[in-house]
Design a protein around this motif. Structure first.
Motif, mmCIF file in Angstrom:
data_model
loop_
_atom_site.group_PDB
_atom_site.id
_atom_site.type_symbol
_atom_site.label_atom_id
_atom_site.label_comp_id
_atom_site.label_asym_id
_atom_site.label_seq_id
_atom_site.Cartn_x
_atom_site.Cartn_y
_atom_site.Cartn_z
ATOM 1 N N SER A 1 37.533 66.219 69.958
ATOM 2 C CA SER A 1 38.967 66.434 70.162
ATOM 3 C C SER A 1 39.767 65.131 70.139
ATOM 4 C CB SER A 1 39.224 67.177 71.478
ATOM 5 O OG SER A 1 38.946 66.357 72.587
ATOM 6 N N CYS A 2 39.112 64.013 70.341
ATOM 7 C CA CYS A 2 39.787 62.712 70.309
ATOM 8 C C CYS A 2 39.685 62.130 68.908
ATOM 9 C CB CYS A 2 39.140 61.757 71.309
ATOM 10 S SG CYS A 2 39.376 62.228 73.027
ATOM 11 N N LYS A 3 40.776 61.549 68.463
ATOM 12 C CA LYS A 3 40.779 60.954 67.128
ATOM 13 C C LYS A 3 40.762 59.431 67.192
ATOM 14 C CE LYS A 3 43.034 64.532 64.467
ATOM 15 N NZ LYS A 3 42.843 65.724 64.714
ATOM 16 N N THR A 4 41.516 58.882 68.116
ATOM 17 C CA THR A 4 41.647 57.423 68.172
ATOM 18 C C THR A 4 40.971 56.865 69.419
ATOM 19 O OG1 THR A 4 43.719 57.441 69.410
ATOM 20 C CG2 THR A 4 43.887 57.557 66.994
ATOM 21 N N VAL A 5 40.805 55.568 69.412
ATOM 22 C CA VAL A 5 40.272 54.884 70.589
ATOM 23 C C VAL A 5 41.195 55.121 71.780
ATOM 24 C CG1 VAL A 5 39.696 52.623 71.551
ATOM 25 C CG2 VAL A 5 39.086 53.159 69.187
ATOM 26 N N ASN A 6 42.494 55.125 71.537
ATOM 27 C CA ASN A 6 43.446 55.370 72.624
ATOM 28 C C ASN A 6 43.308 56.787 73.181
ATOM 29 O OD1 ASN A 6 45.678 54.105 74.181
ATOM 30 N ND2 ASN A 6 46.742 55.934 73.451
ATOM 31 N N ASP A 7 43.025 57.765 72.322
ATOM 32 C CA ASP A 7 42.783 59.129 72.806
ATOM 33 C C ASP A 7 41.599 59.153 73.769
ATOM 34 O OD1 ASP A 7 44.826 60.054 71.128
ATOM 35 O OD2 ASP A 7 43.431 60.800 69.600
ATOM 36 N N LEU A 8 40.521 58.463 73.392
ATOM 37 C CA LEU A 8 39.344 58.396 74.261
ATOM 38 C C LEU A 8 39.680 57.707 75.575
ATOM 39 C CD1 LEU A 8 36.538 57.432 71.748
ATOM 40 C CD2 LEU A 8 36.663 59.533 73.091
ATOM 41 N N TYR A 9 40.377 56.582 75.469
ATOM 42 C CA TYR A 9 40.777 55.836 76.655
ATOM 43 C C TYR A 9 41.607 56.706 77.591
ATOM 44 C CZ TYR A 9 43.645 52.755 79.499
ATOM 45 O OH TYR A 9 44.305 52.169 80.552
ATOM 46 N N THR A 10 42.581 57.411 77.050
ATOM 47 C CA THR A 10 43.450 58.273 77.863
ATOM 48 C C THR A 10 42.637 59.362 78.543
ATOM 49 O OG1 THR A 10 45.312 57.816 76.392
ATOM 50 C CG2 THR A 10 45.483 59.771 77.800
ATOM 51 N N LEU A 11 41.695 59.957 77.849
ATOM 52 C CA LEU A 11 40.846 60.992 78.424
ATOM 53 C C LEU A 11 39.983 60.430 79.554
ATOM 54 C CD1 LEU A 11 39.772 63.892 78.369
ATOM 55 C CD2 LEU A 11 38.100 63.125 76.658
#
Length: 76
Positions: free
Chosen positions: A61-71
């Motif tokens: 569900s995460c596309k970017t490194v920032n998406d992972l970080y936010t999760l």
């Protein structure tokens, strides 16, 4: 933890990634060196360093490194 700290940890764990190559907007699945093994390394890193459990579905569900970080940040 900042997104920059998170990126440094990822780059430290995945030897094939040149230091400084990841940015918050990087789509990590499009990195030529990226493989399912790296996803497992990242899942283990989050569990060990941040006490956050990521699933395969989370990774998809995460596309970017920032998406992972936010999760990860939201689950800390």
């Amino acid at each position: 933890m900042s997104v920059d700290d998170f990126i440094l940890k990822i780059e430290g764990e995945i030897e094939e990634l040149p230091k400084g190559s990841l940015k918050p907007e990087t789509n990590y699945r499009e990195i030529p060196e990226w493989s399912s093994m790296h996803a497992l390394i990242l899942i283990a890193l989050c569990e060990t360093d941040y006490d956050v459990t990521l699933t395969g579905e989370d990774m998809r569900s995460c596309k970017t490194v920032n998406d992972l970080y936010t999760l990860v940040k939201s689950r800390m």
